[in-house]
Design a protein around this motif. Structure first.
Motif, PDB file in Angstrom:
ATOM      1  N   ARG A 278      16.185  -7.168  43.611  1.00 22.90           N
ATOM      2  CA  ARG A 278      16.066  -7.268  42.167  1.00 22.90           C
ATOM      3  C   ARG A 278      16.595  -8.544  41.877  1.00 22.90           C
ATOM      4  O   ARG A 278      15.864  -9.116  40.606  1.00 22.90           O
ATOM      5  CB  ARG A 278      16.969  -5.934  41.625  1.00 22.90           C
ATOM      6  CG  ARG A 278      16.660  -4.670  41.806  1.00 22.90           C
ATOM      7  CD  ARG A 278      17.649  -3.674  41.419  1.00 22.90           C
ATOM      8  NE  ARG A 278      17.595  -3.801  39.766  1.00 22.90           N
ATOM      9  CZ  ARG A 278      18.860  -3.363  39.002  1.00 22.90           C
ATOM     10  NH1 ARG A 278      20.020  -2.839  39.693  1.00 22.90           N
ATOM     11  NH2 ARG A 278      18.757  -3.526  37.754  1.00 22.90           N
ATOM     12  N   THR A 279      17.163  -9.401  42.539  1.00 22.34           N
ATOM     13  CA  THR A 279      17.366 -10.701  42.142  1.00 22.34           C
ATOM     14  C   THR A 279      16.362 -11.711  42.901  1.00 22.34           C
ATOM     15  O   THR A 279      16.811 -12.977  42.682  1.00 22.34           O
ATOM     16  CB  THR A 279      19.009 -11.007  42.501  1.00 22.34           C
ATOM     17  OG1 THR A 279      18.889 -10.834  44.012  1.00 22.34           O
ATOM     18  CG2 THR A 279      20.065 -10.289  41.973  1.00 22.34           C
ATOM     19  N   GLY A 280      15.689 -11.165  43.337  1.00 23.01           N
ATOM     20  CA  GLY A 280      14.134 -12.090  43.903  1.00 23.01           C
ATOM     21  C   GLY A 280      14.634 -12.690  45.375  1.00 23.01           C
ATOM     22  O   GLY A 280      13.964 -13.802  45.659  1.00 23.01           O
ATOM     23  N   GLN A 281      15.539 -12.235  45.915  1.00 25.35           N
ATOM     24  CA  GLN A 281      15.967 -12.802  47.220  1.00 25.35           C
ATOM     25  C   GLN A 281      15.414 -12.090  48.461  1.00 25.35           C
ATOM     26  O   GLN A 281      15.892 -11.245  48.927  1.00 25.35           O
ATOM     27  CB  GLN A 281      17.421 -12.746  47.469  1.00 25.35           C
ATOM     28  CG  GLN A 281      18.188 -13.667  46.038  1.00 25.35           C
ATOM     29  CD  GLN A 281      19.770 -13.726  46.459  1.00 25.35           C
ATOM     30  OE1 GLN A 281      20.241 -14.259  47.191  1.00 25.35           O
ATOM     31  NE2 GLN A 281      20.266 -13.009  45.751  1.00 25.35           N
ATOM     32  N   LEU A 282      14.074 -12.172  48.671  1.00 23.20           N
ATOM     33  CA  LEU A 282      13.356 -11.394  49.570  1.00 23.20           C
ATOM     34  C   LEU A 282      13.880 -11.407  51.029  1.00 23.20           C
ATOM     35  O   LEU A 282      14.070 -10.398  51.694  1.00 23.20           O
ATOM     36  CB  LEU A 282      11.931 -11.848  49.699  1.00 23.20           C
ATOM     37  CG  LEU A 282      10.824 -11.296  50.763  1.00 23.20           C
ATOM     38  CD1 LEU A 282      10.873  -9.696  50.426  1.00 23.20           C
ATOM     39  CD2 LEU A 282       9.368 -11.724  50.652  1.00 23.20           C
ATOM     40  N   LYS A 284      16.767 -12.259  52.153  1.00 22.92           N
ATOM     41  CA  LYS A 284      18.077 -11.289  52.220  1.00 22.92           C
ATOM     42  C   LYS A 284      18.135 -10.000  52.244  1.00 22.92           C
ATOM     43  O   LYS A 284      18.627  -9.048  52.595  1.00 22.92           O
ATOM     44  CB  LYS A 284      19.085 -11.933  51.191  1.00 22.92           C
ATOM     45  CG  LYS A 284      19.688 -13.255  51.322  1.00 22.92           C
ATOM     46  CD  LYS A 284      20.843 -13.456  50.120  1.00 22.92           C
ATOM     47  CE  LYS A 284      21.558 -14.838  50.475  1.00 22.92           C
ATOM     48  NZ  LYS A 284      22.470 -15.171  49.716  1.00 22.92           N
ATOM     49  N   ALA A 285      16.894  -9.257  51.278  1.00 22.18           N
ATOM     50  CA  ALA A 285      16.703  -8.156  51.188  1.00 22.18           C
ATOM     51  C   ALA A 285      16.330  -7.502  52.511  1.00 22.18           C
ATOM     52  O   ALA A 285      16.574  -6.485  52.789  1.00 22.18           O
ATOM     53  CB  ALA A 285      15.602  -7.746  50.090  1.00 22.18           C
ATOM     54  N   LEU A 286      15.133  -8.412  53.092  1.00 26.59           N
ATOM     55  CA  LEU A 286      14.727  -7.903  54.724  1.00 26.59           C
ATOM     56  C   LEU A 286      15.582  -7.804  55.465  1.00 26.59           C
ATOM     57  O   LEU A 286      15.941  -7.130  56.486  1.00 26.59           O
ATOM     58  CB  LEU A 286      13.414  -8.959  54.607  1.00 26.59           C
ATOM     59  CG  LEU A 286      12.371  -8.441  53.951  1.00 26.59           C
ATOM     60  CD1 LEU A 286      11.192  -9.524  54.302  1.00 26.59           C
ATOM     61  CD2 LEU A 286      11.727  -7.103  53.975  1.00 26.59           C
ATOM     62  N   ASN A 287      16.510  -8.738  55.568  1.00 25.48           N
ATOM     63  CA  ASN A 287      17.743  -8.845  56.368  1.00 25.48           C
ATOM     64  C   ASN A 287      18.673  -7.692  56.336  1.00 25.48           C
ATOM     65  O   ASN A 287      19.382  -7.292  57.222  1.00 25.48           O
ATOM     66  CB  ASN A 287      18.608 -10.190  56.253  1.00 25.48           C
ATOM     67  CG  ASN A 287      17.818 -11.431  56.527  1.00 25.48           C
ATOM     68  OD1 ASN A 287      16.971 -11.266  57.579  1.00 25.48           O
ATOM     69  ND2 ASN A 287      18.240 -12.464  56.224  1.00 25.48           N
ATOM     70  N   GLU A 288      18.749  -7.016  55.271  1.00 23.00           N
ATOM     71  CA  GLU A 288      19.733  -5.699  54.988  1.00 23.00           C
ATOM     72  C   GLU A 288      18.753  -4.694  55.237  1.00 23.00           C
ATOM     73  O   GLU A 288      19.366  -3.459  55.941  1.00 23.00           O
ATOM     74  CB  GLU A 288      20.040  -5.646  53.586  1.00 23.00           C
ATOM     75  CG  GLU A 288      21.071  -6.904  53.022  1.00 23.00           C
ATOM     76  CD  GLU A 288      22.491  -6.826  53.625  1.00 23.00           C
ATOM     77  OE1 GLU A 288      22.783  -5.809  54.459  1.00 23.00           O
ATOM     78  OE2 GLU A 288      23.125  -7.560  53.370  1.00 23.00           O
ATOM     79  N   ILE A 289      17.529  -4.440  55.165  1.00 26.16           N
ATOM     80  CA  ILE A 289      16.581  -3.551  55.352  1.00 26.16           C
ATOM     81  C   ILE A 289      16.400  -3.315  56.754  1.00 26.16           C
ATOM     82  O   ILE A 289      16.195  -2.118  57.244  1.00 26.16           O
ATOM     83  CB  ILE A 289      15.695  -3.127  54.710  1.00 26.16           C
ATOM     84  CG1 ILE A 289      14.927  -1.847  54.235  1.00 26.16           C
ATOM     85  CG2 ILE A 289      14.200  -4.252  54.840  1.00 26.16           C
ATOM     86  CD1 ILE A 289      15.833  -0.955  53.155  1.00 26.16           C
ATOM     87  N   GLU A 290      15.777  -4.258  57.480  1.00 28.32           N
ATOM     88  CA  GLU A 290      15.427  -4.172  58.917  1.00 28.32           C
ATOM     89  C   GLU A 290      16.631  -3.515  59.734  1.00 28.32           C
ATOM     90  O   GLU A 290      16.087  -2.726  60.615  1.00 28.32           O
ATOM     91  CB  GLU A 290      15.230  -5.521  59.448  1.00 28.32           C
ATOM     92  CG  GLU A 290      14.021  -6.258  58.813  1.00 28.32           C
ATOM     93  CD  GLU A 290      12.469  -5.410  58.996  1.00 28.32           C
ATOM     94  OE1 GLU A 290      12.616  -4.328  59.878  1.00 28.32           O
ATOM     95  OE2 GLU A 290      11.661  -5.858  58.611  1.00 28.32           O
ATOM     96  N   PRO A 291      17.826  -3.725  59.743  1.00 30.10           N
ATOM     97  CA  PRO A 291      18.711  -3.003  60.557  1.00 30.10           C
ATOM     98  C   PRO A 291      18.656  -1.524  60.460  1.00 30.10           C
ATOM     99  O   PRO A 291      18.899  -0.681  61.375  1.00 30.10           O
ATOM    100  CB  PRO A 291      20.146  -3.590  60.249  1.00 30.10           C
ATOM    101  CG  PRO A 291      19.731  -5.013  59.795  1.00 30.10           C
ATOM    102  CD  PRO A 291      18.573  -4.741  59.168  1.00 30.10           C
ATOM    103  N   LEU A 292      18.342  -1.065  58.970  1.00 34.82           N
ATOM    104  CA  LEU A 292      18.482   0.274  58.710  1.00 34.82           C
ATOM    105  C   LEU A 292      17.058   0.899  59.617  1.00 34.82           C
ATOM    106  O   LEU A 292      17.318   2.228  59.599  1.00 34.82           O
ATOM    107  CB  LEU A 292      18.370   0.402  57.422  1.00 34.82           C
ATOM    108  CG  LEU A 292      19.598   0.016  56.633  1.00 34.82           C
ATOM    109  CD1 LEU A 292      19.306   0.417  54.932  1.00 34.82           C
ATOM    110  CD2 LEU A 292      20.701   0.630  57.087  1.00 34.82           C
ATOM    111  N   GLN A 308       8.119  -1.060  48.838  1.00 35.84           N
ATOM    112  CA  GLN A 308       8.496  -1.325  47.617  1.00 35.84           C
ATOM    113  C   GLN A 308       8.975  -2.808  47.385  1.00 35.84           C
ATOM    114  O   GLN A 308       8.440  -3.515  46.657  1.00 35.84           O
ATOM    115  CB  GLN A 308       9.429  -0.493  46.893  1.00 35.84           C
ATOM    116  CG  GLN A 308       9.839  -0.642  45.488  1.00 35.84           C
ATOM    117  CD  GLN A 308      10.547   0.122  44.794  1.00 35.84           C
ATOM    118  OE1 GLN A 308      10.859   1.169  45.119  1.00 35.84           O
ATOM    119  NE2 GLN A 308      11.396  -0.505  43.753  1.00 35.84           N
ATOM    120  N   ILE A 309       9.859  -3.144  48.423  1.00 42.23           N
ATOM    121  CA  ILE A 309      10.419  -4.337  48.325  1.00 42.23           C
ATOM    122  C   ILE A 309       9.177  -5.710  48.490  1.00 42.23           C
ATOM    123  O   ILE A 309       8.807  -6.582  47.910  1.00 42.23           O
ATOM    124  CB  ILE A 309      11.426  -4.686  49.353  1.00 42.23           C
ATOM    125  CG1 ILE A 309      12.567  -4.058  48.827  1.00 42.23           C
ATOM    126  CG2 ILE A 309      11.924  -6.405  49.800  1.00 42.23           C
ATOM    127  CD1 ILE A 309      13.725  -3.857  49.757  1.00 42.23           C
TER     128      ILE A 309
END
Length: 438
Positions: A278-282, A284-292, A308-309
């Motif tokens: 939501r803050t446009g930091q793709l 960082k978002a992927l770095n959080e979602i990939e481990p999941l 969605q991201i």
């Protein structure tokens, strides 16, 4: 477009519920969790789960309610505020008690029954004022309103207590613990004690939580399932849903404060992934979602959020891949909607044709107005204007905008083959009565 019309598509398309002026959002993960909790209770109450519609309301207040037509509404604030799945299940059981008890109809009848004497008192009061007895007349008017209000509130308090007892019965029949109901009412009672001297217990639509707790305690603790606890898997599922709601509905800074980077739990990563997106930091978002994705490869909702991201970051092909993986794991209407929307972004007819297939699956439940909106775009790209008009009519019809729905349905009829199934669907929409008319 998103569950909140511009927030998500792990959330899908918010539509205002016209009559209640509430904002409904849609999220497959949250709604499927609610359905998992609700269906056993509905069956225990003798209700058909398929006939009961569940709705998610974008509202931070702790509340749930039922409405006519076997509809149950859950505020997002309820889901994010309760501490355990059992507390949420306790609320569901209570609302099922209202539904099974026909309380909405009985409450309306009670209101109608009391309105006649109330109106009579008000007429007498107006007559007294006209005769020069102004103070006495006003006293009669205000007194009638006060008595009627307190009578109605007393009636609703009885219904609330009845719903508690019915809910406890349904939980026991379903083999579920009622401890969550006790825990939640205990929390509510403790909050009330802070301002107890300023409260009028007779002017409340619900019984005092302490009284409800006392009435329920013996009933619930005697259940053979009282000590049945939430499983670790259910708790994890619940915390993941809470984290997603926090990520999408809270301000990003609030999410980062709630889930600091030192927290490496799955739900913390889930919330931060959404907040970074939501803050446009793709990255960082992927770095959080990939481990999941790696730790829970069979979870379709994580891949849906990943899709969605990517989609909302302009990465269409990556989004399509993620959505295809989500749909392969769970053929759910809302996941089909995400895939269909991503395919439309390709701007070629082959992708539009595939999108139609997925969007038709998404619209099949009838609870996805946004799927019809996307279908109208897909048919437009395929130069099938008749079907585009029909899809637009279905969108407005599902959203409760009858006038607009009828207008587009009549346009569709002029372009579709007379007597075809599509023409007949357009006719059904076109001939429906306008709101407020028979």
């Amino acid at each position: 477009m998103s569950a909140l019309m511009g927030m998500s598509l792990a959330f899908t398309g918010a539509t205002p519920a016209a009559a209640q002026r509430i904002s409904l959002i849609s999220d497959a993960e949250t709604e499927n969790m609610l359905r998992e909790y609700t269906d056993p209770i509905l069956r225990a109450a003798g209700l058909d789960p398929k006939a009961v519609k569940l709705h998610l309301v974008n509202d931070p207040n702790l509340n749930a309610f039922v409405a006519a037509g076997q509809q149950m509404f859950f505020n997002t604030g309820l889901i994010t505020t309760v501490e355990t799945p059992s507390e949420l299940i306790g609320v569901i059981a209570h609302e099922t008690g209202h539904m099974a008890g026909g309380h909405l109809v009985k409450r309306r009848e009670e209101y109608e029954n009391m309105s006649v004497p109330m109106i009579a008192s008000m007429i007498l009061g107006v007559g007294a004022i006209a005769a020069g007895a102004g103070d006495a007349g006003m006293a009669m008017i205000l007194g009638s309103q006060h008595i009627a209000t307190r009578s109605l509130l007393a009636f609703t308090r009885e219904q609330e207590a009845s719903a508690d007892q019915a809910g406890a019965t349904f939980l026991e029949r379903a083999g579920m613990s009622g401890k969550g109901m006790l825990d939640l009412f205990s929390t509510m009672r403790d909050q009330e004690l802070l301002s107890e001297t300023r409260q009028d217990p007779y002017a409340r639509s619900h019984p005092m939580s302490g009284a409800r707790l006392a009435a329920l305690e013996a009933r619930v603790t005697e259940s053979p399932y009282y000590d049945r606890h939430d499983s670790p898997e259910r708790i994890h599922q619940f915390k993941m849903v809470q984290a997603k709601l926090y990520g999408f509905l809270d301000e990003p800074n609030a999410t980062f404060n709630r889930y600091p980077v030192s927290d490496n739990s799955d739900y913390a990563r889930y919330a931060r992934a959404v907040a970074y997106h939501r803050t446009g930091q793709l990255d960082k978002a992927l770095n959080e979602i990939e481990p999941l994705v790696e730790s829970d490869p069979k979870n379709p909702y994580i891949r849906e959020v990943k899709g969605q991201i990517y989609f909302e970051s302009g990465k269409v092909e990556e989004a399509i891949t993620a959505y295809r993986e989500a749909v392969a794991l769970l053929p759910d209407e809302q996941l089909y909607l995400g895939l269909g929307r991503a395919l439309l972004a390709r701007e070629d007819k082959a992708s539009a044709e595939e999108a139609v297939k997925h969007l038709q699956a998404a619209a099949k439940s009838g609870d996805q107005p946004y799927a019809y909106y996307q279908l109208s775009i897909a048919y437009g790209k395929l130069d099938n204007i008749g079907m585009a008009e029909l899809a637009t009519a279905q969108y407005y019809d599902a959203a409760g905008a009858v006038k607009e729905a009828k207008m587009h349905a009549m346009r569709a009829q002029k372009l579709l083959t007379n007597g075809s199934p599509e023409w007949l669907r357009a006719q059904d929409i076109a001939v429906q009565p306008n709101p407020g008319r028979g």
